[in-house]
Design an enzyme around this catalytic site. Sequence first.
Site: not given
Length: 291
Positions: A42-43, A45, A184, A207, A237, A270
Amino acid sequence: MTTTRVTVLGSINMDLTTVAATLPRPGETVLGDTFSTSQGGKGANQAIAAARSGASTAFHGAVGDDAFADELAASLADAGVDTLHLRRVAGPSGIAAITVDHAGQNSIVVVAGANSSVDDLTDDELSTIADADILLCQLEIPMSTVVAGAAHAHAHGTLVMLNPSPVQVLPDDLVATVDVLVVNEAEAEAVGTDVLDRIDHVVTTLGAAGARYRGPTSSFDVRAPEVEAIDTTGAGDAFTGALAAEWFSGSEEALGWACAAGAFATTRRGAGSSSGMRSDIESILADTVKP
């Protein structure tokens, strides 16, 4: 336009992705269509998304000494992310095992690897955080490091943006330093209203429906552009990194930009690699306003 300086403190993984018709149920084996490896975490990304959105971006995190390390480091550098403070430690890099179905939904198992070694901050790293406009954090590295980084940022006037994922109990001393919380709907429910109400700016991703903003003086929803999604991995992300890059342009403009960035990411497979360049996001926004 002034370039926003974003420092990201977080994780970097190698994603091991399988595409199959359906996600396997417990105890079930399914036949996959394809397998691929690509940078994730996550970081990382979010750092790549911020850099591709035009922010001057630095990344603080760690890779191991395995076969994945050089490729992971290159993925950041190729996106224009400053990797001066990317650590290399003994042992495996972080990995994520991902399965994506034909509807674009996914299931993910993450193994921290080198990310768990980011358990302190050097003087140089603290200096970079203090000099940034925004410190962007997630929760895939030790919580104590996130708390320390956020406290240092807060003390030096750096805006603290937190994406509390994977969701867990947030220490009071971390909540007290957070300026912008990005969640989210499931994360918002897990974090709880008692925490949400203590943070000035809360952005909730919805979303395909877009995102919702709640701030000190206003609240509003922003719709996401309609796209044909093929993989939702990394879309959140992409949203968060783009939001950081554009935050100072104003909350409504920043949310619109972030929604377009997240939508674009779903059209590519990806995680970090799915984030669009600034021109891609501008194109999505231009298509949105066409009659």
